[in-house]
Design a protein around this motif. Sequence first.
Motif, PDB file in Angstrom:
ATOM      1  N   SER A 101     -18.283   2.840  -6.430  1.00 51.48           N
ATOM      2  CA  SER A 101     -17.325   3.456  -5.522  1.00 51.48           C
ATOM      3  C   SER A 101     -15.944   3.123  -6.069  1.00 51.48           C
ATOM      4  O   SER A 101     -15.789   2.176  -6.833  1.00 51.48           O
ATOM      5  CB  SER A 101     -17.498   2.936  -4.087  1.00 51.48           C
ATOM      6  N   GLY A 102     -14.965   3.920  -5.684  1.00 48.13           N
ATOM      7  CA  GLY A 102     -13.639   3.666  -6.223  1.00 48.13           C
ATOM      8  C   GLY A 102     -12.530   4.321  -5.438  1.00 48.13           C
ATOM      9  O   GLY A 102     -12.757   5.253  -4.669  1.00 48.13           O
ATOM     10  N   THR A 103     -11.334   3.796  -5.661  1.00 47.92           N
ATOM     11  CA  THR A 103     -10.133   4.354  -5.053  1.00 47.92           C
ATOM     12  C   THR A 103      -9.013   4.352  -6.085  1.00 47.92           C
ATOM     13  O   THR A 103      -9.033   3.593  -7.052  1.00 47.92           O
ATOM     14  CB  THR A 103      -9.679   3.529  -3.825  1.00 47.92           C
ATOM     15  N   ALA A 104      -8.058   5.206  -5.849  1.00 43.35           N
ATOM     16  CA  ALA A 104      -6.823   5.276  -6.636  1.00 43.35           C
ATOM     17  C   ALA A 104      -5.806   6.009  -5.775  1.00 43.35           C
ATOM     18  O   ALA A 104      -6.176   6.722  -4.826  1.00 43.35           O
ATOM     19  CB  ALA A 104      -7.047   6.024  -7.953  1.00 43.35           C
ATOM     20  N   ASP A 105      -4.535   5.844  -6.079  1.00 39.69           N
ATOM     21  CA  ASP A 105      -3.511   6.584  -5.337  1.00 39.69           C
ATOM     22  C   ASP A 105      -3.816   8.072  -5.414  1.00 39.69           C
ATOM     23  O   ASP A 105      -4.131   8.590  -6.484  1.00 39.69           O
ATOM     24  CB  ASP A 105      -2.119   6.316  -5.912  1.00 39.69           C
ATOM     25  N   GLY A 106      -3.742   8.717  -4.262  1.00 34.14           N
ATOM     26  CA  GLY A 106      -3.980  10.151  -4.209  1.00 34.14           C
ATOM     27  C   GLY A 106      -5.419  10.525  -3.904  1.00 34.14           C
ATOM     28  O   GLY A 106      -5.692  11.651  -3.487  1.00 34.14           O
TER      29      GLY A 106
END
Length: 174
Positions: A101-106
Motif C-alpha cells: 500500500s502507498g501514499t504520496a502527495d496528490g
Amino acid sequence: MKYLATVVLLLFISGCGLKPSIDDPKLSDVQLDLEKFLVGDLVAYGQFQDVLGNVSRRFVVDMTGEWDGSNLKLTEDFEYSDGTTDQRIWYLKKVGEQGWSGTADGVIGEAKGLENGDTFYWNYTIDLPVPDGTMRVTFDDYMWLISKDRMLNKAYMSKFGVPLGEVTIMFEKL
C-alpha cells in the motif's frame, strides 16, 4: 456527422485494448523483490502517449529508495522535456507476503499493489500536475523485472474510466 461517429468509434476501440494481468504466465524465473530493486539510486526514462499513439511528453526521473524493513520511501525527481520539474515522494508499506500500500502527495486514498513472480501491479488515483493545473486520473501500472538492474513499466491512464493514454517507463538501478 459521419466523421465524428468514426472518430468516436476509433477512440472506443483504442480504449478497449487488452491490459496485462498480474496473473499472466511468467516469461522467466526472475523473482521481483520490490523492496530490493527500489533501494538505492535509480534513473528512469519515460514518455506519455495519448490513445491515438501521439507522444506528448517525455521525462527523466532520478530516484532514491530507502527501506527500513517494512516501509519504503521512494523520492522521485522528474525533469520533463519542456524543462519543467516535479518531485513526488512515495511512502510504501509491505502488506503481507506480496501486497503493498502507498501514499504520496496528490494520491486520493491509498495506492494498492501486488507482486507476483517478476510482475508488480500498482493501482491508484492521483491529482496529476499538468501544465495548467492538476487533473484527477487513475493509473493501472504493470511492472516487469527484466534483469537484476532493469524494470519495465507500462501504465494505463484513465479519467472516469475513459482511457487517456499510456506511460512507458524503463527503470535502471545505478
